[in-house]
Design a protein around this motif. Structure first.
Motif, short mmCIF file in Angstrom:
data_model
loop_
_atom_site.label_atom_id
_atom_site.label_comp_id
_atom_site.label_asym_id
_atom_site.label_seq_id
_atom_site.Cartn_x
_atom_site.Cartn_y
_atom_site.Cartn_z
N LEU A 82 0.82 -1.21 0.00
CA LEU A 82 0.00 0.00 0.00
C LEU A 82 0.86 1.26 0.00
CD1 LEU A 82 -2.76 1.39 0.26
CD2 LEU A 82 -2.57 1.13 2.74
N TYR A 83 1.76 1.34 0.98
CA TYR A 83 2.59 2.54 1.08
C TYR A 83 3.84 2.25 1.90
CZ TYR A 83 1.49 3.39 6.00
OH TYR A 83 1.40 3.29 7.36
N TYR B 231 7.29 4.71 3.93
CA TYR B 231 7.55 6.01 4.55
C TYR B 231 7.93 7.08 3.52
CZ TYR B 231 7.44 3.52 8.99
OH TYR B 231 7.03 2.79 10.07
N GLY C 14 6.19 7.35 0.59
CA GLY C 14 5.03 7.63 -0.23
C GLY C 14 4.26 6.38 -0.60
N ASP C 15 3.06 6.56 -1.16
CA ASP C 15 2.24 5.43 -1.58
C ASP C 15 2.88 4.76 -2.80
OD1 ASP C 15 0.53 6.20 0.38
OD2 ASP C 15 -0.95 7.14 -0.94
N TYR C 16 2.63 3.45 -2.89
CA TYR C 16 3.12 2.72 -4.07
C TYR C 16 2.39 3.24 -5.31
CZ TYR C 16 3.89 -1.15 -7.29
OH TYR C 16 4.23 -1.91 -8.38
N THR D 150 4.99 5.52 -5.87
CA THR D 150 5.69 6.82 -5.92
C THR D 150 7.19 6.68 -5.74
OG1 THR D 150 5.24 7.10 -3.56
CG2 THR D 150 3.69 8.11 -5.08
N ASP D 151 7.63 5.64 -5.06
CA ASP D 151 9.06 5.43 -4.85
C ASP D 151 9.60 4.36 -5.80
OD1 ASP D 151 11.40 6.20 -3.48
OD2 ASP D 151 11.31 4.39 -2.26
N TYR E 184 9.28 -0.22 0.62
CA TYR E 184 7.98 0.21 1.14
C TYR E 184 7.67 -0.38 2.52
CZ TYR E 184 7.00 2.19 -3.45
OH TYR E 184 7.06 2.94 -4.60
N THR F 185 7.23 -0.88 6.38
CA THR F 185 6.96 -0.01 7.52
C THR F 185 7.18 -0.82 8.80
OG1 THR F 185 4.61 -0.61 7.50
CG2 THR F 185 5.27 1.36 6.26
N SER G 53 2.11 -2.01 5.69
CA SER G 53 2.40 -1.91 4.26
C SER G 53 1.47 -2.73 3.40
CB SER G 53 3.85 -2.35 4.00
OG SER G 53 4.76 -1.47 4.62
N GLY H 156 -1.38 -3.96 1.15
CA GLY H 156 -2.22 -3.14 0.28
C GLY H 156 -3.71 -3.36 0.41
#
Length: 476
Positions: free
Chosen positions: A219-220, A222, A224-226, A228-229, A306, A308, A314, A316
């Motif tokens: 899902l995300y 630290y 950013g959301d998947y 984005t990194d 991703y 956490t 994390s 999704g």
């Protein structure tokens, strides 16, 4: 409040020279005779503490160690990368075994040791200052850890209910449940709870591994959301931009998981045959070596950058997150109970001394016990509500306290047992070098490690923090 008896110096065994494979100097028969006398005395009380078998002790150890912190190791790998991360985990595990065995051998030399404070007293040459210092660290460490479990329980309930109530209300619910579960005064009864605790945590880990493997993407993280990194990937070493403070906190996160010895002297003191503790420790070491390395490694494989802490965050698919995280509520409560029992006993026997109420089913005895338990959980509740980031404070605990309870005290104890004969033979020489390394590790955590933890806390306070006693949603 009664003055501490410092492990009752009148019961010290006579130590003679004998050696095992580690070169431990104590007369086995003398120690066993002392243990037998202590067990006989204990069994003459209404409330008998020295009753645990090594099997029940193993369950108790596993109940304490198989915890939510395992699910933070994936994040540690995402910071350190495969090579430094796995090396840190393996070295921490090896040092855990060595220091735990050193602790046990030292306690066999002084079987009257009841807790980590007594251990520090004898390890530091019968220093009353060391006893009181260890007592302060024991209470501060345990109360903050109980507070962490109050916060974790509230996080679980928030996640499962979609924040249906104010977070403070959830924290109160967890606190009340913790008080009720902390009523038993013997660790033998708590070990029964630990069976369910370890099982539930194992189910939570298994579900997480299955869900992280079958879902399309996390899902995300630290950053950013998947996605984005970028696409999920793993790496051998820390990625560009990773700070020294971040790496140090990841290391502290690993060492925190591998340093439970603050509780071990109390566990050993309630075994009917403390000489069997290595059997319990072997069970724990085997389970820990697998759970502390394999699931985090699999999690890192599927979550990558991703990840956490805890890794559940994390996932999704919300249903996956709830299904796996739900089982965490049991170990959250039970581990809080274990730390409550150990710290409450330290205060209880300081208050009751050697009076008949200390070991009898009297109204005063049970009243004082309940009062200490209630106050412990209330203090933990307050800390859980006012500290903005319990994760950072756990790093602080790992640096300030675990440096002593996991490393420094055991290096000192080894020197106490073998002073003047530190290099008497190959095996003794190797173990002396190893314990010198243990001392270096402890000092490193106490110095640079403590600095990194404080820096992380300052960074949190410099940004937006959650107000004290907030109703804010803390769901994953």
């Amino acid at each position: 409040m009664a003055a501490p008896d410092y492990a009752d110096e009148k019961q010290e065994p006579v130590i003679k020279a004998s050696a095992d494979t580690y070169g431990t100097d104590y007369d086995g028969h003398s120690s066993i005779n002392t243990i037998s006398a202590l067990v006989a005395e204990d069994h003459g009380h209404d409330i008998q503490l020295r009753t645990m078998s090594w099997q029940k002790a193993a369950w108790l150890l596993c109940g304490d160690q198989v915890c939510l912190a395992i699910m933070a190791q994936t994040w540690s790998l995402s910071v350190l990368g495969w090579v430094p991360g796995i090396i840190t985990m393996v070295v921490a595990g090896i040092l855990f075994w060595i220091t735990s065995m050193t602790m046990w051998r030292f306690i066999m030399k002084y079987p009257q040791i009841k807790d980590i404070c007594d251990f520090a007293y004898y390890a530091c040459g019968k220093s009353k200052i060391a006893y009181e210092f260890a007592g302060f660290m024991l209470m501060a460490n345990n109360i903050l850890l109980i507070g962490f479990h109050v916060l974790t329980g509230a996080k679980v309930l928030n996640t499962l209910s979609d924040h249906s109530l104010c977070t403070v209300v959830f924290s109160v619910i967890v606190t009340v449940m913790g008080v009720v579960m902390s009523i038993p005064r013997t660790l033998k009864h708590v070990s029964f709870m630990s069976m369910f605790s370890a099982t539930c945590m194992a189910i939570a880990i298994l579900l997480f591994l299955v869900f992280s493997g079958i879902e399309a993407a996390p899902l995300y993280g630290y950053y950013g959301d998947y996605p984005t990194d970028g696409a999920v990937h793993t790496y051998a070493f820390p990625i560009a931009g990773t700070t020294w403070v971040g790496c140090m906190n990841a290391v502290l996160n690993i060492t925190f998981l591998w340093v439970p010895q603050i509780l071990f002297p109390t566990f050993i003191s309630e075994m009917e045959k403390p000489q069997d503790f290595p059997k319990s420790l072997a069970v724990l070491a085997g389970i820990s070596a697998f759970l502390f390395i394999v699931p985090p490694a699999i999690g890192f494989r599927y979550l990558g950058q991703y990840a956490t802490a805890p890794a559940f965050g994390s996932l999704g698919v919300v249903a996956y997150k709830k299904a796996s995280f739900a089982f965490v509520i049991v170990p959250t409560l039970v581990i809080g109970v274990i730390y409550t029992n150990v710290s409450a006993k330290f205060v209880y026997f300081r208050v009751m001394g050697n009076s008949r109420h200390a070991h009898s089913n009297t109204v005063i005895g049970w009243g004082v016990w309940m009062l200490i338990v209630i106050v412990s959980w209330i203090l933990a509740f307050i800390f859980a509500e006012v500290i903005p980031s319990m994760g950072d404070f756990l790093s602080l605990l790992g640096a300030a306290f675990d440096s002593f309870f996991g490393f420094i005290f055991f290096a000192i104890a080894y020197w106490q047992m073998h002073q003047g004969k530190l290099f008497a033979g190959v095996t003794r020489s190797v173990m002396t070098i190893v314990h010198a390394f243990v001392m270096i590790c402890g000092l490193f955590l106490l110095g640079p490690g403590l600095y990194a933890a404080v820096e992380a806390i300052m960074a949190d306070y410099a940004t937006t923090v959650t107000p004290a006693f907030s109703c804010a949603n803390v769901s994953l």
